[in-house]
Write a protein that holds these residues in place. Structure first.
Motif, mmCIF file in Angstrom:
data_model
loop_
_atom_site.group_PDB
_atom_site.id
_atom_site.type_symbol
_atom_site.label_atom_id
_atom_site.label_comp_id
_atom_site.label_asym_id
_atom_site.label_seq_id
_atom_site.Cartn_x
_atom_site.Cartn_y
_atom_site.Cartn_z
ATOM 1 N N TRP A 1 0.847 -1.198 0.000
ATOM 2 C CA TRP A 1 0.000 0.000 0.000
ATOM 3 C C TRP A 1 0.883 1.249 0.000
ATOM 4 O O TRP A 1 1.953 1.241 0.601
ATOM 5 N N GLN B 1 -2.981 5.613 -1.390
ATOM 6 C CA GLN B 1 -4.031 4.586 -1.440
ATOM 7 C C GLN B 1 -4.719 4.433 -0.090
ATOM 8 O O GLN B 1 -5.944 4.255 -0.018
ATOM 9 N N LYS C 1 -7.202 7.210 0.571
ATOM 10 C CA LYS C 1 -8.443 6.991 -0.176
ATOM 11 C C LYS C 1 -9.380 6.048 0.573
ATOM 12 O O LYS C 1 -10.602 6.150 0.472
ATOM 13 N N GLN C 2 -8.794 5.129 1.336
ATOM 14 C CA GLN C 2 -9.588 4.165 2.098
ATOM 15 C C GLN C 2 -10.072 4.726 3.429
ATOM 16 O O GLN C 2 -11.221 4.522 3.816
ATOM 17 N N ASN D 1 -5.439 9.088 9.150
ATOM 18 C CA ASN D 1 -4.346 8.642 8.279
ATOM 19 C C ASN D 1 -2.986 8.708 8.957
ATOM 20 O O ASN D 1 -2.105 7.901 8.674
ATOM 21 N N LEU E 1 -6.854 -3.034 6.343
ATOM 22 C CA LEU E 1 -6.809 -2.513 4.973
ATOM 23 C C LEU E 1 -7.067 -3.623 3.966
ATOM 24 O O LEU E 1 -7.862 -3.464 3.030
ATOM 25 N N GLY F 1 -10.627 -4.756 3.730
ATOM 26 C CA GLY F 1 -11.611 -3.725 3.405
ATOM 27 C C GLY F 1 -12.248 -3.112 4.628
ATOM 28 O O GLY F 1 -13.315 -2.502 4.553
ATOM 29 N N PRO G 1 -10.666 -0.705 7.011
ATOM 30 C CA PRO G 1 -9.488 0.064 7.383
ATOM 31 C C PRO G 1 -9.476 0.609 8.798
ATOM 32 O O PRO G 1 -8.409 0.884 9.339
#
Length: 328
Positions: free
Chosen positions: A125, A129, A132-133, A139, A303, A306, A308
């Motif tokens: 990753w 990316q 975006k998740q 983050n 992550l 799916g 996160p």
């Protein structure tokens, strides 16, 4: 009216040191700044002759000044160290790709080897990316956990004895404040340590522990060092930013506040009956961890599945090694 340097008393003063308030010329400032770092290194016994030392290099002012000063002191005092630059490419377009160009120039300027490791190769990753998740709220949690482990992985590839990071006095004071506000006793107890990880991981040390950020900027400016000064595009919402703003307000009123906070953290004592995390190793990747799974593996599992936000917060879920391997 021009003021003479308070140190040599002959040259005209070029700046007033934020740390001491003394008016000094450039040469006396360089000498004092470097000698203070040398004193930190010697008094804390950070290095031994013949050691291979990795320097965490981001291209920013702190790591650039660290690399420059360590090279100067290594030659001046014959530390006998083999210095290597280690950089982490988080995969942030328009930020890290540009800063890595600065690191590559530093490699040529300081004539030091360079190793670059990336989130993409280590985790599959990039931060672009990941954002975006997960969005911009959490983050920095992912990036901080992954970057710390990535730097260690890079150091292991090079078989270094120690890693040096550019954490300065402001950074450490901010961390003390953050851990205090979070009530994180375990981290509060060790965040002021000049060397960490000596229990099994590659030791990390902070030669700039007592260097003020403002003085690092002045040193880089007057030395005309090549560094990257843009802030990370994903960091404006970071919790640390609030601690930093508070610390700057304190510093404006009382310049010694930075050092006072550090000394408070250094002198902290914890009651004997307080349970502290017991360090072990991650059952998946073998990285140091106080839980069965290290934070990086938990975040990465979320992550890949799916989900996160799985590893954010106090409660995490244990997964089998086989499920982790299937989702790699």
């Amino acid at each position: 009216m021009p003021v003479n340097c308070s140190s040599c008393e002959t040259q005209r003063a070029a700046l007033r040191r934020p740390k001491t308030g003394h008016s000094v010329c450039k040469e006396c400032f360089f000498q004092a700044f470097e000698e203070e770092i040398h004193h930190t290194i010697v008094s804390a016994k950070l290095f031994q002759p013949g050691e291979k030392v990795g320097i965490g290099a981001s291209g920013g002012k702190d790591s650039t000044v660290l690399a420059h000063v360590l090279k100067v002191l290594n030659e001046r005092y014959n530390y006998g160290l083999e210095l290597i630059l280690v950089s982490v490419d988080e995969g942030i377009s328009g930020y890290r790709d540009d800063s890595l160009e600065t690191v590559k120039r530093n490699q040529q300027q300081y004539e030091l080897p360079l190793k670059i490791v990336s989130y993409q190769e280590l985790y599959g990753w990039t931060m672009d990316q990941i954002v975006k998740q997960v969005g911009l709220k959490n983050n920095c949690t992912f990036c901080g956990v992954f970057r710390r482990q990535a730097l260690d992985r890079g150091a292991m590839m090079l078989a270094v004895d120690k890693i040096c990071t550019g954490h300065n006095a402001d950074d450490i004071a901010e961390t003390v404040l953050m851990n205090f506000l979070r009530g994180d006793i375990a981290r509060l107890r060790r965040c002021t340590a000049i060397t960490t990880g000596s229990e099994g991981a590659i030791p990390r040390c902070k030669p700039l522990k007592y260097a003020y950020e403002k003085e690092i900027v002045l040193y880089a400016y007057f030395k005309k060092l090549d560094y990257f000064s843009t802030e990370c595009i994903y960091s404006p919402n970071a919790y640390r930013g609030h601690a930093r703003a508070f610390l700057k307000d304190l510093e404006a009123l009382r310049p010694s506040a930075i050092m006072d906070i550090i000394h408070s953290g250094e002198n902290l004592s914890v009651k004997e009956d307080i349970r502290m995390p017991v360090q072990g190793t991650c059952t998946r990747c073998g990285y140091i961890s106080s839980q069965g799974l290290c934070k990086a593996c938990v975040l990465l599992e979320g992550l890949n599945r799916g989900l996160p936000k799985l590893g954010i917060g106090k409660h995490t879920t244990n997964f089998t090694i086989s499920s982790w391997r299937r989702n790699r």
